[in-house]
Enzyme design. Structure first.
Site, PDB file in Angstrom:
ATOM      1  N   GLY A  14      43.181   2.956  -4.728  1.00 19.23           N
ATOM      2  CA  GLY A  14      42.080   3.921  -4.602  1.00 19.23           C
ATOM      3  C   GLY A  14      41.087   3.464  -3.550  1.00 19.23           C
ATOM      4  O   GLY A  14      40.766   2.290  -3.474  1.00 19.23           O
ATOM      5  N   ARG A  75      49.569   4.779  -2.258  1.00 23.95           N
ATOM      6  CA  ARG A  75      50.262   4.096  -3.351  1.00 23.95           C
ATOM      7  C   ARG A  75      51.740   4.100  -2.974  1.00 23.95           C
ATOM      8  O   ARG A  75      52.238   5.106  -2.465  1.00 23.95           O
ATOM      9  CB  ARG A  75      49.981   4.827  -4.665  1.00 23.95           C
ATOM     10  CG  ARG A  75      48.484   4.755  -5.008  1.00 23.95           C
ATOM     11  CD  ARG A  75      48.183   4.974  -6.468  1.00 23.95           C
ATOM     12  NE  ARG A  75      46.940   4.314  -6.848  1.00 23.95           N
ATOM     13  CZ  ARG A  75      45.737   4.900  -6.850  1.00 23.95           C
ATOM     14  NH1 ARG A  75      45.599   6.147  -6.481  1.00 23.95           N
ATOM     15  NH2 ARG A  75      44.668   4.225  -7.226  1.00 23.95           N
ATOM     16  N   ASP A 106      43.181  -4.201  -8.711  1.00 30.25           N
ATOM     17  CA  ASP A 106      44.104  -5.115  -9.389  1.00 30.25           C
ATOM     18  C   ASP A 106      45.572  -4.794  -9.125  1.00 30.25           C
ATOM     19  O   ASP A 106      46.403  -5.696  -9.041  1.00 30.25           O
ATOM     20  CB  ASP A 106      43.802  -5.197 -10.890  1.00 30.25           C
ATOM     21  CG  ASP A 106      43.795  -3.845 -11.569  1.00 30.25           C
ATOM     22  OD1 ASP A 106      43.904  -2.818 -10.867  1.00 30.25           O
ATOM     23  OD2 ASP A 106      43.678  -3.807 -12.812  1.00 30.25           O
ATOM     24  N   THR A 129      37.065  -1.711  -4.913  1.00 29.40           N
ATOM     25  CA  THR A 129      37.276  -0.637  -5.893  1.00 29.40           C
ATOM     26  C   THR A 129      35.917  -0.267  -6.470  1.00 29.40           C
ATOM     27  O   THR A 129      35.059  -1.135  -6.634  1.00 29.40           O
ATOM     28  CB  THR A 129      38.248  -1.067  -7.023  1.00 29.40           C
ATOM     29  OG1 THR A 129      38.114  -0.165  -8.125  1.00 29.40           O
ATOM     30  CG2 THR A 129      37.960  -2.466  -7.544  1.00 29.40           C
ATOM     31  N   ASP A 131      35.413   0.566  -9.437  1.00 30.06           N
ATOM     32  CA  ASP A 131      35.384   0.338 -10.890  1.00 30.06           C
ATOM     33  C   ASP A 131      34.735  -0.979 -11.327  1.00 30.06           C
ATOM     34  O   ASP A 131      34.359  -1.122 -12.484  1.00 30.06           O
ATOM     35  CB  ASP A 131      36.813   0.373 -11.460  1.00 30.06           C
ATOM     36  CG  ASP A 131      37.430   1.756 -11.308  1.00 30.06           C
ATOM     37  OD1 ASP A 131      36.660   2.725 -11.296  1.00 30.06           O
ATOM     38  OD2 ASP A 131      38.658   1.848 -11.189  1.00 30.06           O
ATOM     39  N   ASP A 133      36.118  -3.719 -11.967  1.00 34.28           N
ATOM     40  CA  ASP A 133      36.880  -4.282 -13.097  1.00 34.28           C
ATOM     41  C   ASP A 133      37.731  -5.482 -12.704  1.00 34.28           C
ATOM     42  O   ASP A 133      38.834  -5.666 -13.209  1.00 34.28           O
ATOM     43  CB  ASP A 133      37.773  -3.184 -13.706  1.00 34.28           C
ATOM     44  CG  ASP A 133      38.715  -2.566 -12.678  1.00 34.28           C
ATOM     45  OD1 ASP A 133      38.542  -2.838 -11.469  1.00 34.28           O
ATOM     46  OD2 ASP A 133      39.605  -1.801 -13.070  1.00 34.28           O
ATOM     47  N   ARG A 175      38.300   4.664 -16.054  1.00 30.45           N
ATOM     48  CA  ARG A 175      39.339   4.866 -17.079  1.00 30.45           C
ATOM     49  C   ARG A 175      39.396   3.705 -18.035  1.00 30.45           C
ATOM     50  O   ARG A 175      39.553   3.887 -19.236  1.00 30.45           O
ATOM     51  CB  ARG A 175      40.707   5.042 -16.406  1.00 30.45           C
ATOM     52  CG  ARG A 175      40.929   6.464 -16.039  1.00 30.45           C
ATOM     53  CD  ARG A 175      42.377   6.853 -15.862  1.00 30.45           C
ATOM     54  NE  ARG A 175      42.352   8.082 -15.104  1.00 30.45           N
ATOM     55  CZ  ARG A 175      42.496   8.143 -13.790  1.00 30.45           C
ATOM     56  NH1 ARG A 175      42.744   7.053 -13.097  1.00 30.45           N
ATOM     57  NH2 ARG A 175      42.402   9.284 -13.158  1.00 30.45           N
ATOM     58  N   ALA A 190      19.836   8.018 -19.377  1.00 29.13           N
ATOM     59  CA  ALA A 190      20.652   8.824 -20.306  1.00 29.13           C
ATOM     60  C   ALA A 190      20.309   8.493 -21.760  1.00 29.13           C
ATOM     61  O   ALA A 190      19.944   7.362 -22.065  1.00 29.13           O
ATOM     62  CB  ALA A 190      22.128   8.542 -20.050  1.00 29.13           C
TER      63      ALA A 190
HETATM   64  P1  ATP Z   1      42.334   1.126  -7.907  1.00 33.69           P
HETATM   65  O1  ATP Z   1      41.928   0.155  -8.991  1.00 33.69           O
HETATM   66  O2  ATP Z   1      41.181   1.556  -7.094  1.00 33.69           O
HETATM   67  O3  ATP Z   1      43.208   2.249  -8.383  1.00 33.69           O
HETATM   68  P2  ATP Z   1      44.591  -0.506  -7.191  1.00 33.69           P
HETATM   69  O4  ATP Z   1      44.778  -1.499  -6.103  1.00 33.69           O
HETATM   70  O5  ATP Z   1      44.586  -1.042  -8.594  1.00 33.69           O
HETATM   71  O6  ATP Z   1      43.270   0.306  -6.871  1.00 33.69           O
HETATM   72  P3  ATP Z   1      47.206   0.736  -7.667  1.00 33.69           P
HETATM   73  O7  ATP Z   1      47.624   2.131  -7.404  1.00 33.69           O
HETATM   74  O8  ATP Z   1      47.279   0.224  -9.054  1.00 33.69           O
HETATM   75  O9  ATP Z   1      45.729   0.615  -7.063  1.00 33.69           O
HETATM   76  O10 ATP Z   1      48.088  -0.247  -6.753  1.00 33.69           O
HETATM   77  C1  ATP Z   1      48.224  -0.027  -5.353  1.00 33.69           C
HETATM   78  C2  ATP Z   1      49.632  -0.350  -4.906  1.00 33.69           C
HETATM   79  O11 ATP Z   1      49.922  -1.731  -5.168  1.00 33.69           O
HETATM   80  C3  ATP Z   1      50.751   0.416  -5.617  1.00 33.69           C
HETATM   81  O12 ATP Z   1      50.954   1.701  -5.092  1.00 33.69           O
HETATM   82  C4  ATP Z   1      51.956  -0.476  -5.351  1.00 33.69           C
HETATM   83  O13 ATP Z   1      52.479  -0.260  -4.064  1.00 33.69           O
HETATM   84  C5  ATP Z   1      51.327  -1.880  -5.398  1.00 33.69           C
HETATM   85  N1  ATP Z   1      51.585  -2.443  -6.741  1.00 33.69           N
HETATM   86  C6  ATP Z   1      50.871  -2.245  -7.883  1.00 33.69           C
HETATM   87  N2  ATP Z   1      51.449  -2.874  -8.928  1.00 33.69           N
HETATM   88  C7  ATP Z   1      52.569  -3.474  -8.446  1.00 33.69           C
HETATM   89  C8  ATP Z   1      53.608  -4.260  -9.010  1.00 33.69           C
HETATM   90  N3  ATP Z   1      53.628  -4.566 -10.315  1.00 33.69           N
HETATM   91  N4  ATP Z   1      54.592  -4.684  -8.194  1.00 33.69           N
HETATM   92  C9  ATP Z   1      54.578  -4.410  -6.869  1.00 33.69           C
HETATM   93  N5  ATP Z   1      53.661  -3.660  -6.281  1.00 33.69           N
HETATM   94  C10 ATP Z   1      52.645  -3.192  -7.031  1.00 33.69           C
END
Ligand code: ATP
Length: 327
Positions: A14, A75, A106, A129, A131, A133, A175, A190
């Protein structure tokens, strides 16, 4: 590990305000240390496809104030497979890239850890991010901006709520984490805040609203995180209150993606600049599998795996403050 001569940077998952400021910082730090910098478009998917661009200090002019990410984010399901990650590795090798900076959350870090284990490729994470988190940093890039956006929006809703004696349920992003809801809720005054980390119970919500009405308040705002524990979504919550307290004129406002956009706050720009410098410096110093973050206003590093698994804790004191403020 040999000398790091060429670093790739990408944004993944994100998007969040301040990602551009982080890209700028990585690129300029590379230029400062006379290290080549390559931008990877569309996160891991772009890495698999070799969607790369050379970035020089001048390519990142005038982006520090821009929301979103000039490198785009995506993604990638293909990167979740060993075959996809092998393709990504081959692209990096073909372009003589010897280190990777991942700006994301993460999920993006999980991908980075697996990639490092499989291919022994140096990876450093920068937490980007809204969030907040992530373990190992008090603030993630974009969180402060998202908070300010949410507070500004709730202030505006308050104006209309008090003109009509209405009760507003305002849904904010989160979430799994209630940081935005809790802080924006306290910041915007609030009456109640519902977050994923605590189940206040529906009875308590009704009691609180009743108390607020009896105390002479003309309007009420309840801030609800997307993933709150009540078991009802924001529309169901509004209906529940309407059914139980027919005297209330209830409305719902879902803030949604506006919280991700906009020009980053000064805090996020400074944070992104600091973390970008550190990320490149430790990569050049042959460190890997670390995340850069902020603790007590000092830039620190945390094991990338720990950043994912370390969990996040909501500030209980803030819950108490919120309680007292709604008197
Ligand atoms: P946000 O918290 O803002 O959603 P994020 O980095 O957690 O951001 P994700 O969609 O969870 O976003 O992960 C981004 C990309 O990282 C995924 O589309 C995927 O390509 C890769 N990824 C996530 N988990 C794995 C995994 N277990 N193995 C390999 N690649 C992963």
């Amino acid at each position: 590990m040999g000398k790091i001569k060429k670093i790739a940077v990408m944004t993944s998952g994100g998007d969040s305000p301040g990602m551009n400021a982080a890209i700028r910082s990585v690129v300029r730090t590379c230029a400062y240390y006379k290290t080549e910098c390559i931008g990877v478009y569309r996160g891991y998917q772009g890495m698999i496809e070799g969607d790369f661009t050379t970035l020089t200090a001048r390519n990142v002019n005038n982006i520090i104030n821009k929301g979103g990410t000039i490198l785009k984010s995506a993604r990638s399901d293909e990167f979740r497979t060993p075959a996809g990650r092998k393709k990504a590795y081959e692209q990096l090798k073909e372009h003589n890239i010897d280190g990777l900076v991942v700006i994301g959350g993460d999920g993006s870090f999980t991908g980075g850890v697996i990639f490092n284990k499989e291919h022994n490729f140096p990876v450093i994470g920068i937490p980007g991010t809204i969030d907040n988190d992530i373990f190992g940093t008090s603030h993630t890039i974009g969180y402060d901006t998202a908070l300010n956006t949410a507070v500004e929006a709730i202030d505006k809703i308050r104006d209309t709520a008090s003109s009509h004696n209405r009760l507003f349920f305002v849904e904010v992003m989160g979430r799994d984490a209630g940081f935005i809801a809790l802080n924006a809720g306290v910041g915007a005054g609030a009456e109640e805040i519902l977050i994923p980390e605590e189940n206040l119970g529906l009875e308590r919500l009704l009691e609180s609203l009743l108390k607020s009405r009896r105390s002479g308040k003309s309007s009420s705002i309840v801030v609800v995180a997307e993933g709150d524990k009540s078991g009802k979504n924001v529309f169901e919550l509004a209906k529940y209150v309407e059914d139980n307290m027919p005297e209330y004129d209830v409305r719902v406002s879902v803030l949604g993606h506006m919280q991700r956009g906009g020009s980053p706050s000064c805090f996020d720009r400074v944070l992104a600049s600091r973390l970008g410098v550190k990320a490149v410096e430790i990569l050049i110093d042959n460190k890997t599998n670390l995340m850069v973050g902020l603790k007590n206003n000092i830039v620190i590093t945390t094991d990338l795996e720990e950043a994912i698994t370390g969990g996040h804790e909501i500030n209980k004191e803030l819950l108490r403050v919120s309680d007292i403020m709604s008197t």
